[in-house]
Design a protein around this motif. Sequence first.
Motif, PDB file in Angstrom:
ATOM      1  N   TRP A 371     -20.762 -12.809   0.411  1.00 48.95           N
ATOM      2  CA  TRP A 371     -19.947 -14.510   0.999  1.00 48.95           C
ATOM      3  C   TRP A 371     -19.114 -13.811   2.135  1.00 48.95           C
ATOM      4  N   VAL A 372     -19.481 -12.120   2.358  1.00 52.92           N
ATOM      5  CA  VAL A 372     -17.808 -11.406   3.094  1.00 52.92           C
ATOM      6  C   VAL A 372     -18.347 -12.228   4.850  1.00 52.92           C
ATOM      7  N   GLN A 373     -19.786 -12.232   4.447  1.00 50.74           N
ATOM      8  CA  GLN A 373     -20.428 -11.940   6.004  1.00 50.74           C
ATOM      9  C   GLN A 373     -20.037 -14.046   6.331  1.00 50.74           C
ATOM     10  N   VAL A 374     -20.465 -14.486   5.027  1.00 51.92           N
ATOM     11  CA  VAL A 374     -20.324 -16.221   5.270  1.00 51.92           C
ATOM     12  C   VAL A 374     -18.687 -16.681   5.863  1.00 51.92           C
ATOM     13  N   PHE A 375     -18.182 -16.486   5.067  1.00 49.86           N
ATOM     14  CA  PHE A 375     -16.315 -16.412   5.803  1.00 49.86           C
ATOM     15  C   PHE A 375     -16.090 -15.761   7.001  1.00 49.86           C
ATOM     16  N   ARG A 376     -16.890 -14.727   7.765  1.00 48.48           N
ATOM     17  CA  ARG A 376     -16.439 -14.084   8.198  1.00 48.48           C
ATOM     18  C   ARG A 376     -16.942 -14.768   9.609  1.00 48.48           C
ATOM     19  N   ASP A 377     -18.318 -15.799   9.535  1.00 50.57           N
ATOM     20  CA  ASP A 377     -19.079 -16.530  10.554  1.00 50.57           C
ATOM     21  C   ASP A 377     -17.817 -18.052  10.371  1.00 50.57           C
ATOM     22  N   GLY A 449     -10.283 -11.521  -2.691  1.00 54.65           N
ATOM     23  CA  GLY A 449     -10.827 -10.515  -1.791  1.00 54.65           C
ATOM     24  C   GLY A 449     -12.036 -10.182  -0.194  1.00 54.65           C
ATOM     25  N   CYS A 450     -12.963 -11.690  -0.737  1.00 47.14           N
ATOM     26  CA  CYS A 450     -13.494 -11.917   0.215  1.00 47.14           C
ATOM     27  C   CYS A 450     -12.689 -12.801   1.038  1.00 47.14           C
ATOM     28  N   LEU A 451     -12.082 -13.090   0.751  1.00 47.63           N
ATOM     29  CA  LEU A 451     -11.660 -14.173   2.506  1.00 47.63           C
ATOM     30  C   LEU A 451     -10.420 -13.705   2.366  1.00 47.63           C
ATOM     31  N   ALA A 452      -9.507 -11.887   2.156  1.00 49.92           N
ATOM     32  CA  ALA A 452      -8.596 -11.376   2.262  1.00 49.92           C
ATOM     33  C   ALA A 452      -9.125 -10.943   3.141  1.00 49.92           C
ATOM     34  N   THR A 453     -10.040 -10.328   2.622  1.00 46.03           N
ATOM     35  CA  THR A 453     -11.008  -9.134   4.235  1.00 46.03           C
ATOM     36  C   THR A 453     -10.885  -9.619   5.728  1.00 46.03           C
ATOM     37  N   GLN A 454     -10.895 -10.904   5.816  1.00 46.12           N
ATOM     38  CA  GLN A 454     -11.007 -12.121   7.023  1.00 46.12           C
ATOM     39  C   GLN A 454      -9.023 -12.035   7.347  1.00 46.12           C
ATOM     40  N   ILE A 455      -8.932 -12.333   6.539  1.00 48.37           N
ATOM     41  CA  ILE A 455      -7.146 -12.012   7.339  1.00 48.37           C
ATOM     42  C   ILE A 455      -7.161 -11.177   7.754  1.00 48.37           C
ATOM     43  N   LYS A 456      -6.725 -10.299   7.266  1.00 48.58           N
ATOM     44  CA  LYS A 456      -6.369  -8.932   7.250  1.00 48.58           C
ATOM     45  C   LYS A 456      -7.030  -7.993   8.812  1.00 48.58           C
ATOM     46  N   ARG A 457      -8.218  -9.346   8.842  1.00 46.21           N
ATOM     47  CA  ARG A 457      -9.051  -8.140  10.090  1.00 46.21           C
ATOM     48  C   ARG A 457      -7.924  -8.435  11.983  1.00 46.21           C
ATOM     49  N   PRO A 458      -7.869  -6.868  12.093  1.00 43.54           N
ATOM     50  CA  PRO A 458      -7.526  -7.365  13.988  1.00 43.54           C
ATOM     51  C   PRO A 458      -7.288  -8.280  14.369  1.00 43.54           C
ATOM     52  N   GLY A 459      -6.819  -8.610  15.412  1.00 43.80           N
ATOM     53  CA  GLY A 459      -6.713  -9.422  16.324  1.00 43.80           C
ATOM     54  C   GLY A 459      -6.319 -10.584  16.591  1.00 43.80           C
ATOM     55  N   LEU A 460      -6.159 -10.653  15.090  1.00 40.35           N
ATOM     56  CA  LEU A 460      -5.571 -12.429  15.278  1.00 40.35           C
ATOM     57  C   LEU A 460      -4.185 -12.783  15.745  1.00 40.35           C
TER      58      LEU A 460
END
Length: 708
Positions: A371-377, A449-460
């Motif tokens: 689901w990390v990959q799902v949310f990343r997409d 944790g899954c969603l927070a990983t996407q929020i913390k990713r650089p570039g936003l």
Amino acid sequence: MMFPGVVDPTADAFIWTIYDGDEHGKFMERLDTRIRNHDRDIERMCNHHYQGFIDSIRELLQVRSQAHKLKTEVVRIDDEAQESAKKLLTKSEELVKTRKVQSNICAAIDALTLCLPVLTMYSKLQKQMQEKRYYPALKTLEQLEHTYLPRVASYRFAQQMRDNIPRVREDIKQASMSDIKDFLEAIRRVSARIGQVAMKHAALQYNMDPKLAVTRNERHAPLPPNPFTGETYEAQSEAQSDEEEELCAQDLIDFAPVYRCLHIYTVLGAREQFETYYRQQRREQARLALQPPTNMHENLEGFRQYLHGVVGFFVIEDHVLNTGNGLVTRPYLDEVWDMASGKNYGYTVNPLHELLLEVKDHYNEVLMQKWVQVFRDIFEKDNYHPIQVDALEEYNNIIEVFPYHEPALEQAPFPKRFPFSLMVPKVYREVKSYIEACLEFSEDLNLSGCLATQIKRPGLRLLQLIQITINTLHLEHANVLLEHHVAKLTGLQGKAMFKDIRGEAEEQIYTALRHKIDEFLDLASYDWMLAEPQGTSSSYVTDLIAFLNSTFTAFTNLPVRVAQTACMSACQHVAKSLMAMLLSEDVKQMSLAALEQVNLDVIQCEQFAAFEPVEGFEEGALLMCFSDLRQLLDLFMTEDWSTYFHDYGSENSKYLRVNPHNAIIIVEKLREGEKRGMFSILKRSDKKKLLETVLKQLRQLTQQQHAS
């Protein structure tokens, strides 16, 4: 003329002359003649005034008779007046007595009016104590002590009541403790029944073998009467048997004594004592419940009854955990559970426990990776713009996936515009899929944790983070539907799922905003030995203010609290950064003109804060962020050192926020700058002397601070 007692020297000499000579006879003759002349004059004068004297005597006699008549009349009138006044005096005395009685009655009424509410409350307290309504009695006692008794503090009975209050509190405390003892005894006896119902419901929910639970028609041993209702459980068994399908285990016992006693002990300031007592008693009951009977191994019924008791104990404690306002805590319950799960009855169960934990962890890890990959997409493909639909079919497609109902949006004409982006319905749909995948394995969903990983990713970018925060706010509002879905499938709770994600997104907004501010501040290039200020604020400050205005305009759809926190954080960061520039060790020397230029920049920032780009702040709240800088700059601009030293340490000081240590740093930099001759207002020698004097006094202040 001679007067008695008066000695005239001339007359004395004249008399002696007469007696010494021969004229004594002549003198006597002339004296007699003179006397006769005077007698004739007197007689003539008396004859002249005699008639008037007689008339006067007659008038006087008439006045005497009239005066006597007048006196007689006055005496008569006085007697009559006194006789008439006797009734008036009597009435006056009666009136005075009546007025005094009336005054006493009014005073008594006022006193009764003042005392009657106190007596009424005391009577109410006594009645509540007799009816064993201890919690209302405690509230009444608080009102009596703090509201009513102070009004009648001068009366003796009020002091007696006040002295009696501690005893009443102790009586309430002891009585409530008696109730909790009865409750603990009651739940010890009905724990098996509660465990039986709980296991039956669990068997039906998870499609387990119903033979593991007691059947509906099985007979039970009679239980003692309910200590709170007086009814016997045996008399209720027939009625309950038909209702147990709908009842939960918590419906089989009244927990009111626990809540009531907890409230009472909390109000009395003895909550910790009650919590210790309750947990200690329940630990003892847990030991008893976990102690297997000696004949348990003889038949299946013995195991069943034992398990019913253990399950019933934990069902009760779980209910108190969720409803007892902290009486039962998770660490305490885990401790008791560890005590229970540590029993293996002679079998080695540690490998089984380890295997179950390993399987659960591995399963969660696999799900997380997927689901990390799902949310990343989803995050990468989202355009971070609110959804706009042009037709009813498109609108229904969104609502079908994400049940968002807003009357204003429903009534608006097409094209309709949702406040969130396409990320919200996609994330909502995937969350439901994740929940279904977690069945029977996960203790919690771990979605944060899954969603927070996407929020913390650089570039936003900052605007993307703002839209993400708006999206998570709407996802959080959908928790009610998700909780229903979770409870329906697994019995789990997901209240904090999107709340944690939204909090992470908000924190990322604050971080990104501070980072952007630092980019503008990095453009600051002050000439610290400036000869004359520019007269306007620096260009980097103007650009920074324009950026902040446009940014906070984009905060319109964010919660007010988030916008306010971001605005306050931005102002505080700007103020701290400007202060750090002034105090930086890299700046060795400074001119007064450079300080004036910094002052112009701070004024521009203060104007931005005064405009309040985000609504809802108290007046002057944002300006307080720059108060340290403002007072420090004002002190150096005006050179008002006498006021600073005189008022130092006073709460009303004009320069209360000026730290002597910071002032020393700037004075030393100005002194170094003065060596290059940049001051034109005062002579260099006078300026140097002033700075040395100020520096000496500032160092004395810092020494006093360290000494104290």
